[in-house]
Design an enzyme around this catalytic site. Structure first.
Site, PDB file in Angstrom:
ATOM      1  N   ASP A 105       9.193   2.770  -0.621  1.00 29.54           N
ATOM      2  CA  ASP A 105       8.233   3.355   0.058  1.00 29.54           C
ATOM      3  C   ASP A 105       8.693   3.215   1.673  1.00 29.54           C
ATOM      4  OD1 ASP A 105       6.095   4.325   1.747  1.00 29.54           O
ATOM      5  OD2 ASP A 105       4.513   3.706   0.340  1.00 29.54           O
ATOM      6  N   LYS A 110       4.657   9.979   8.436  1.00 27.33           N
ATOM      7  CA  LYS A 110       4.589   9.244   9.672  1.00 27.33           C
ATOM      8  C   LYS A 110       5.705   9.853  10.731  1.00 27.33           C
ATOM      9  CE  LYS A 110       1.947   5.352   8.127  1.00 27.33           C
ATOM     10  NZ  LYS A 110       0.597   5.538   8.430  1.00 27.33           N
ATOM     11  N   TYR A 137       0.926  -1.102   0.077  1.00 30.20           N
ATOM     12  CA  TYR A 137       0.204   0.139   0.028  1.00 30.20           C
ATOM     13  C   TYR A 137       0.915   1.229  -0.059  1.00 30.20           C
ATOM     14  CZ  TYR A 137      -3.456   3.441   1.532  1.00 30.20           C
ATOM     15  OH  TYR A 137      -4.248   4.580   1.400  1.00 30.20           O
TER      16      TYR A 137
HETATM   17  N1  HOZ Z   1      -1.422   3.717   6.344  1.00 25.93           N
HETATM   18  C1  HOZ Z   1      -1.940   3.344   7.416  1.00 25.93           C
HETATM   19  C2  HOZ Z   1      -2.425   1.865   7.263  1.00 25.93           C
HETATM   20  N2  HOZ Z   1      -1.670   0.896   6.867  1.00 25.93           N
HETATM   21  C3  HOZ Z   1      -2.850   4.234   7.962  1.00 25.93           C
HETATM   22  C4  HOZ Z   1      -3.307   5.358   7.178  1.00 25.93           C
HETATM   23  C5  HOZ Z   1      -4.567   5.324   6.934  1.00 25.93           C
HETATM   24  O1  HOZ Z   1      -5.314   4.861   5.933  1.00 25.93           O
HETATM   25  O2  HOZ Z   1      -5.498   5.853   7.615  1.00 25.93           O
END
Ligand code: HOZ
Length: 432
Positions: free
Chosen positions: A238, A266, A143
Site C-alpha cells: 500500500d 494522494k 491503515y
Molecule cells: N489517510 C490519511 C490519514 N493517515 C488521511 C485520510 C483521511 O482519513 O482523511
C-alpha cells in the site's frame, strides 16, 4: 480559538457528523476545535480568520509541491474548459498510466480509481479472484482506507480515536482478516506455513505511516517478498502515502522490492481525488473487461485528475527532486530533534524521506504495540503550542508530518525554533 472557525464549526456540527468530513480532521485527540481554512499557498495555510500556519499536513500527503502550485492550478483550469468527465476513455488516462508504469518498478499495468480506499478495496478483491483464496493478512496499526476487511486493528483515525472494531463491519468479514504485528517476520513465516494455502494476499505499508512513522526493519520487506512468493500469496504494497514520495517509484524503488500489486493515491492526483492499483500483468488482466473480477467507476480517469497527475509526475521526474526533498526533511528532523534535546525532552523524531513523526516516547517504536504507548497527552500539549505559534501539525500522535518541496529552509528553521519555544515550557518525561 479563532472566532470565524469556531462559528463555522458550530454550524458544521448541525449538518455534518462531528462537523468534519473525515474523522482525522477533528481535534478530538488534541483538544479544541478544528480550524477552517480559506486558502493555501506554497507551504502555508490561511484560516478563515486570516491566521497563517506553516503546514505539515499537506492534505495528508498529496501536496508534495505545496498548496496551489501554479502549474498544477493552470492545468486543472485548462482541463476543466474541455469538460470535467466523459465516462469514456480520454488520452490523459493513457498518458498518466504510462508515467506510472515507467515510474513504479512493480507495475506493468494500472487501473485508475478515485481514492486510496477504492484502490485497496479493489486490490484485495483482485487478489482473491486471482488466487481463489479468501483470507487476508494485514499488520496491526497499518491503515489501508476504510475498507470493511481492512479496518481491523487499523491505524490512523481508528487508532487515534481508539475504535478497536468498527460497528458495521460484519464479524464474518472481519474473521477473514488475520492481523500480525508489523516488522515481525517470524509471525508471517509461521502463519504462512500453517495456513498459506488459504491466504489470498498480504497487504502492508512498506513504511508504516499511520501509527506515526515506523520504518521497516532491515530485511523485513525482503522477507515478506520471499515468504509470500513461496506460498503463492499476493504481496500488496500500500503505497498510497509512500508512492512518489520516498522516490519516484515509491518505497519499492527505495528498498528494491517488487510487490505483486501496488496501491496508489494522494500525490498521484496532484491534489485532486484519485487512487490507482497496479501490478503484474498476469494479475491485472484478471480485471473486467479483460477478466472476470469486476471493478468500475463513473469518474475514474477523469481528465481533471489525470492532467493534474501528469503535471505532478513530470515535475517530480526533474533531476534532483528527491535529493532536495531529502535535504529539506533531514534539516527539519535535525532541527526538531535538537529542539527536543535542548528542552530535555526525550522525544524521538523518526524519519523516512519526507515523512516523519515526533514521537513522545523514550525509544523508537518498531510496531503498533511500541507506538501505542506514546504519551498522547504530551503530544496534544505540543500540538496546541505549535498551533498557537503558527505551525499546523496532524492532530494526532499517530500520523506523519509531510514535508513538501514548497517548504523553504527558512520555514523549516523557523519551525524548529517554534518547537524549541513550544517544548521549553512543557514538562514531560516518559517513565519508559
Ligand atoms: N489517510 C490519511 C490519514 N493517515 C488521511 C485520510 C483521511 O482519513 O482523511
Amino acid at each position: 480559538m479563532p472566532t470565524l472557525s469556531r462559528n463555522l464549526f458550530d454550524k458544521a456540527r448541525q449538518v455534518i457528523p462531528g462537523g468534519v468530513n473525515s474523522p482525522v480532521r477533528a481535534f478530538k485527540a488534541v483538544g479544541g476545535d478544528p480550524l477552517f481554512f480559506a486558502r493555501g499557498a506554497g507551504a502555508c495555510l490561511y484560516d478563515v480568520d486570516g491566521n497563517e500556519y506553516i503546514d505539515y499536513v499537506c492534505s495528508w500527503g498529496p501536496l508534495i509541491l505545496g498548496h496551489a502550485d501554479p502549474e498544477i492550478v493552470r492545468e486543472i483550469q485548462e482541463a476543466a474548459k474541455n469538460g470535467t468527465s466523459f465516462g469514456a476513455p480520454n488520452p490523459h488516462e493513457v498518458e498518466l498510466a504510462r508515467l506510472v508504469v515507467e515510474a513504479v518498478p512493480g507495475i506493468e499495468k494500472v487501473r485508475m480509481v478515485n481514492s486510496g480506499t477504492e484502490a485497496t478495496l479493489s486490490a484485495i478483491r483482485l487478489a482473491r479472484g486471482f488466487t481463489g483464496r479468501d483470507l487476508i493478512v494485514k499488520m496491526d496499526g497499518c491503515y489501508h482506507g476504510h475498507v470493511d476487511a481492512l479496518l481491523v486493528q487499523a491505524g490512523s483515525g481508528v487508532a487515534t480515536l481508539g475504535i478497536p472494531g468498527t460497528p458495521g463491519v460484519p464479524a464474518r468479514v472481519a474473521e477473514q482478516t488475520i492481523v500480525l504485528p508489523y516488522n515481525d517476520l517470524d509471525a508471517v513465516a509461521r502463519l504462512a506455513t500453517e495456513r498459506g494455502r488459504e491466504i489470498a494476499c498480504l497487504i502492508v505499508e512498506p513504511v508504516a505511516a499511520n501509527m506515526g512513522v515506523v520504518p521497516p526493519k532491515p530485511g523485513y520487506l525482503e522477507g515478506l517478498r520471499e515468504i509470500t512468493a513461496k506460498h503463492g500469496i499476493v504481496l500488496i504494497f500500500d503505497e498510497v502515502i509512500t508512492g512518489f514520495r520516498l522516490a519516484l517509484g515509491g518505497a519499492q524503488e527505495k528498498y528494491r522490492i517488487n510487490p505483486d500489486l501496488t496501491t496508489l493515491g494522494k500525490i498521484l492526483g496532484g491534489g485532486l481525488p484519485i487512487g490507482a492499483y497496479g501490478g503484474r500483468e498476469e494479475i491485472m488482466d484478471r480485471i473486467a473487461p479483460e477478466g472476470n473480477v469486476y471493478q468500475a467507476g463513473t469518474l475514474a480517469g477523469n481528465p481533471l485528475a489525470m492532467r493534474a497527475g501528469i503535471t505532478m509526475l513530470k515535475r517530480l521526474r526533474a533531476p534532483g527532486t528527491y535529493e532536495r526533498l531529502e535535504a529539506l526533511s533531514a534539516r527539519l528532523q535535525a532541527g526538531l530533534q535538537s529542539a527536543a534535546q535542548d528542552a530535555g525532552m526525550p522525544v524521538r523524531v523518526i524519519r523516512v524521506g519526507s515523512l516523519m513523526t515526533a514521537f513522545f516516547l523514550g525509544r523508537d517504536p518498531v510496531d503498533w504495540a511500541g507506538a501505542a504507548v506514546a504519551d498522547t497527552k504530551a503530544y496534544a500539549g505540543y500540538f496546541r503550542r505549535m498551533l498557537e505559534r503558527g505551525v499546523y501539525l496532524a492532530p494526532s500522535q499517530f500520523e506523519a508530518m509531510f514535508v513538501s518541496l514548497a517548504h523553504s529552509e527558512a520555514q523549516l528553521d523557523r519551525t524548529a525554533e517554534i518547537a524549541r519555544d513550544a517544548l521549553k515550557g512543557m514538562r514531560w518525561g516518559p517513565s519508559a
